[in-house]
Design a protein around this motif. Structure first.
Motif, PDB file in Angstrom:
ATOM      1  N   CYS A 176       5.058  -4.240   6.473  1.00 13.77           N
ATOM      2  CA  CYS A 176       4.853  -2.671   6.518  1.00 13.77           C
ATOM      3  C   CYS A 176       5.142  -2.133   8.194  1.00 13.77           C
ATOM      4  O   CYS A 176       5.366  -0.910   8.241  1.00 13.77           O
ATOM      5  CB  CYS A 176       3.395  -2.570   6.219  1.00 13.77           C
ATOM      6  N   GLN A 177       4.743  -3.113   9.002  1.00  9.97           N
ATOM      7  CA  GLN A 177       4.884  -2.662  10.400  1.00  9.97           C
ATOM      8  C   GLN A 177       6.202  -3.096  11.252  1.00  9.97           C
ATOM      9  O   GLN A 177       6.308  -2.559  12.041  1.00  9.97           O
ATOM     10  CB  GLN A 177       3.500  -2.978  11.124  1.00  9.97           C
TER      11      GLN A 177
ATOM     12  N   TYR B  59      -4.118  -7.818   7.282  1.00 12.64           N
ATOM     13  CA  TYR B  59      -4.716  -6.733   7.097  1.00 12.64           C
ATOM     14  C   TYR B  59      -5.800  -6.374   5.947  1.00 12.64           C
ATOM     15  O   TYR B  59      -5.913  -7.148   5.100  1.00 12.64           O
ATOM     16  CB  TYR B  59      -3.406  -5.739   6.479  1.00 12.64           C
TER      17      TYR B  59
ATOM     18  N   ASN C  53       2.388   3.660  -1.888  1.00 13.06           N
ATOM     19  CA  ASN C  53       2.218   3.213  -0.519  1.00 13.06           C
ATOM     20  C   ASN C  53       2.679   1.766  -0.457  1.00 13.06           C
ATOM     21  O   ASN C  53       2.763   1.216  -1.413  1.00 13.06           O
ATOM     22  CB  ASN C  53       0.952   3.556   0.074  1.00 13.06           C
ATOM     23  N   ALA C  54       2.534   1.196   0.452  1.00 16.61           N
ATOM     24  CA  ALA C  54       2.686  -0.088   0.839  1.00 16.61           C
ATOM     25  C   ALA C  54       1.510  -1.176   0.394  1.00 16.61           C
ATOM     26  O   ALA C  54       1.807  -2.050  -0.233  1.00 16.61           O
ATOM     27  CB  ALA C  54       2.582  -0.779   2.291  1.00 16.61           C
ATOM     28  N   THR C  55       0.119  -0.343   0.225  1.00 16.18           N
ATOM     29  CA  THR C  55      -0.963  -1.343  -0.272  1.00 16.18           C
ATOM     30  C   THR C  55      -0.666  -1.344  -2.017  1.00 16.18           C
ATOM     31  O   THR C  55      -0.869  -2.404  -2.282  1.00 16.18           O
ATOM     32  CB  THR C  55      -2.142  -0.451   0.000  1.00 16.18           C
TER      33      THR C  55
ATOM     34  N   ARG D  18       6.181   5.857   5.882  1.00 19.51           N
ATOM     35  CA  ARG D  18       5.923   7.166   7.036  1.00 19.51           C
ATOM     36  C   ARG D  18       5.742   6.217   8.433  1.00 19.51           C
ATOM     37  O   ARG D  18       5.531   7.154   9.420  1.00 19.51           O
ATOM     38  CB  ARG D  18       4.434   7.620   6.718  1.00 19.51           C
ATOM     39  N   LYS D  19       5.718   4.881   8.524  1.00 22.85           N
ATOM     40  CA  LYS D  19       5.647   4.339   9.656  1.00 22.85           C
ATOM     41  C   LYS D  19       6.958   4.246  10.402  1.00 22.85           C
ATOM     42  O   LYS D  19       7.479   5.299  10.741  1.00 22.85           O
ATOM     43  CB  LYS D  19       4.990   3.041   9.582  1.00 22.85           C
TER      44      LYS D  19
ATOM     45  N   THR E 256       6.208   0.453   3.692  1.00 19.34           N
ATOM     46  CA  THR E 256       5.920   1.892   3.647  1.00 19.34           C
ATOM     47  C   THR E 256       6.877   2.807   4.269  1.00 19.34           C
ATOM     48  O   THR E 256       7.600   2.526   5.190  1.00 19.34           O
ATOM     49  CB  THR E 256       4.495   2.088   4.173  1.00 19.34           C
TER      50      THR E 256
ATOM     51  N   MET F 106       4.084  -8.342  11.032  1.00 13.57           N
ATOM     52  CA  MET F 106       3.376  -7.760  12.326  1.00 13.57           C
ATOM     53  C   MET F 106       2.111  -7.375  11.737  1.00 13.57           C
ATOM     54  O   MET F 106       2.189  -6.600  10.784  1.00 13.57           O
ATOM     55  CB  MET F 106       4.113  -6.832  12.967  1.00 13.57           C
ATOM     56  N   PRO F 107       0.861  -7.651  12.546  1.00 10.29           N
ATOM     57  CA  PRO F 107      -0.219  -7.165  12.248  1.00 10.29           C
ATOM     58  C   PRO F 107      -0.498  -5.946  12.211  1.00 10.29           C
ATOM     59  O   PRO F 107       0.350  -5.081  13.283  1.00 10.29           O
ATOM     60  CB  PRO F 107      -1.214  -8.004  12.881  1.00 10.29           C
TER      61      PRO F 107
HETATM   62  C1  LIG Z   1      -0.018  -4.502   8.576  1.00 13.16           C
HETATM   63  C2  LIG Z   1      -0.061  -3.577   7.401  1.00 13.16           C
HETATM   64  N1  LIG Z   1       0.010  -3.887   6.219  1.00 13.16           N
HETATM   65  C3  LIG Z   1      -0.277  -2.741   5.129  1.00 13.16           C
HETATM   66  C4  LIG Z   1      -0.554  -1.602   5.400  1.00 13.16           C
HETATM   67  C5  LIG Z   1      -0.878  -0.401   4.460  1.00 13.16           C
HETATM   68  O1  LIG Z   1       0.216   0.596   4.286  1.00 13.16           O
HETATM   69  P1  LIG Z   1      -0.148   1.636   3.440  1.00 13.16           P
HETATM   70  O2  LIG Z   1      -1.043   2.773   4.067  1.00 13.16           O
HETATM   71  O3  LIG Z   1       1.163   2.419   3.355  1.00 13.16           O
HETATM   72  O4  LIG Z   1      -0.702   1.454   2.298  1.00 13.16           O
HETATM   73  C6  LIG Z   1      -0.639  -1.329   6.698  1.00 13.16           C
HETATM   74  C7  LIG Z   1      -1.210   0.197   7.277  1.00 13.16           C
HETATM   75  O5  LIG Z   1      -1.428   0.421   8.188  1.00 13.16           O
HETATM   76  C8  LIG Z   1      -0.334  -2.279   7.659  1.00 13.16           C
HETATM   77  O6  LIG Z   1      -0.681  -1.886   9.005  1.00 13.16           O
END
Ligand SMILES: Cc1ncc(COP(=O)(O)O)c(C=O)c1O
Length: 391
Positions: free
Chosen positions: A188-189, A109, A82-84, A211-212, A209, A159-160
């Motif tokens: 991510c956004q 975030y 995932n992005a995290t 899925r968004k 990521t 983007m937040p």
């Molecule tokens: C700005 C931002 N960064 C990172 C993430 C994390 O993405 P992921 O849930 O795929 O790890 C999110 C998820 O909502 C996000 O909004």
């Protein structure tokens, strides 16, 4: 121009719901869903490793698709959970020393900020928040003035998570390059919502990521690392995919960004992610951005006209995320009531972005996030339903 009828035909989910949770997880398109299902079925019927071999060309294609999406090279891409996780590989991989400084934004975030705090404590580095402009974006002049020879990293979001603004990433990139400071961009956004080019932006690492707004399956994301940045990162964990075990006492890091991956992965999700990226590229990110901005503006206008509804987005340039609240109705209730009527939105709480929520003085907000397959009728329905809730 997006052919809305065609993309809706490709998105059977629109028959069931008016989906305004694209910043949470969007609706997959049919090609994505079919790819994931075909691969899962093949695993079910023929075996997982054998299926991976059969889909090897598609697996390799995912790196090409992601490189095309961000304007980088395929060796600069790692596909992870995932992005995290992608962001953690970049951030924790930095060789911080006591006294170093990290510069970030007020809208950062939650997951990223918690990591700053942990490493701040553990390594004695300072985490400094760059002030906003009057319109809410990271203030470029303030950023430039805060850089010292202790600044080890500039790390911001594009983007937040709970604010529709677009941060001026390319201006941040110019400041970072002038100062010779690495720049990590959490995109991510914005990925899947607008065109992104790592050369134009001038970032050194970028995370996203599936899925968004890219509309891929859940459980997969990616990291892009500029080739020249690779050796400045010390991978936080290694396995025998990330590094070759060359002898009893030796190993060699894998070349390229795939040193940030690990061996086991969900092949169906990974290949489905590639199909989702190709789908966005085929539609054209400029066209997607035009339509997403237009739909979001329509929604802001509709909600803004309701007595008792407050819009909370800042930014000169606003994207597909629309934050609001309804007087006297908890955001979670707004989410639940809308859901009962076949409308999906989400709600964000303070922990997702503490500084931004505290500035607004709220604990939670409703988040409605549009995407190109939404229609004006769906927006009108959402606005009408919120209007009734607000009475
Ligand atoms: C700005 C931002 N960064 C990172 C993430 C994390 O993405 P992921 O849930 O795929 O790890 C999110 C998820 O909502 C996000 O909004």
């Amino acid at each position: 121009m997006i052919d809305v009828a065609a993309v809706r035909l490709d998105t059977p989910g629109v028959e069931n719901v008016a989906h305004f949770n694209n910043a949470g997880a969007s609706l997959m398109s049919r090609p994505v869903y079919e790819t994931v299902s075909v691969i899962l079925e093949e695993e079910y019927l023929c075996g997982g490793y054998e299926t991976a071999r059969a889909f090897e060309v598609d697996i390799q294609g995912v790196y090409t698709s992601l490189a095309t999406l961000v304007g980088g090279a395929r060796d600069e891409i790692a596909v992870v959970e995932n992005a995290t996780v992608a962001w953690q590989h970049a951030f924790y991989g930095m060789r911080f020393q006591s006294g170093d400084q990290v510069l970030t934004t007020t809208t950062e975030y939650g997951a990223n900020f918690v990591a700053y705090l942990q490493i701040g404590e553990r390594k004695g580095i300072s985490i400094d928040v760059v002030p906003d402009t009057a319109t809410g974006e990271v203030d470029i002049a303030a950023l430039a003035s805060m850089i010292t020879d202790r600044t080890k990293l500039i790390s911001i979001n594009h983007m937040p998570t709970s604010n529709g603004l677009v941060n001026p990433a390319a201006d941040v990139g110019r400041v970072a390059r002038d100062a010779g400071v690495p720049f990590l961009l959490d995109a991510c956004q914005t990925l899947g919502q607008m065109p992104i080019d790592v050369e134009e932006i001038g970032c050194d690492m970028l995370t996203g990521t599936s899925r968004k707004f890219l509309r891929g399956p859940r459980g997969v994301g990616f990291l892009w690392v500029r080739d020249s940045m690779l050796d400045q990162l010390d991978p936080i964990v290694l396995d025998h995919h990330a590094a070759e075990w060359t002898g009893r006492l030796t190993y060699a890091l894998r070349p390229g960004a795939r040193r940030f991956e690990n061996w086991e992965t969900m092949i169906a999700a990974k290949v489905g992610f590639g199909v989702a990226v190709d789908y966005a590229l085929d539609l054209g990110l400029d066209s997607i951005w035009d339509r997403d901005s237009y739909l979001a503006a329509e929604l802001r206008q509709g909600l803004g006209a309701i007595d008792g509804v407050t819009l909370h987005d800042r930014g000169t340039v606003k994207g597909a995320i629309v934050m609001f609240d309804v007087d006297g109705v908890e955001p979670v209730r707004v989410r639940d009531d809308l859901h009962e009527q076949g409308i999906n939105v989400s709600y964000s709480t303070r922990g997702s972005s503490v500084i931004d929520f505290d500035r607004r003085g709220v604990e939670s907000l409703v988040r409605a996030s549009v995407h190109y397959f939404n229609t004006e009728d769906e927006i009108a329905r959402l606005v009408r339903t919120v209007d009734i809730l607000a009475r």
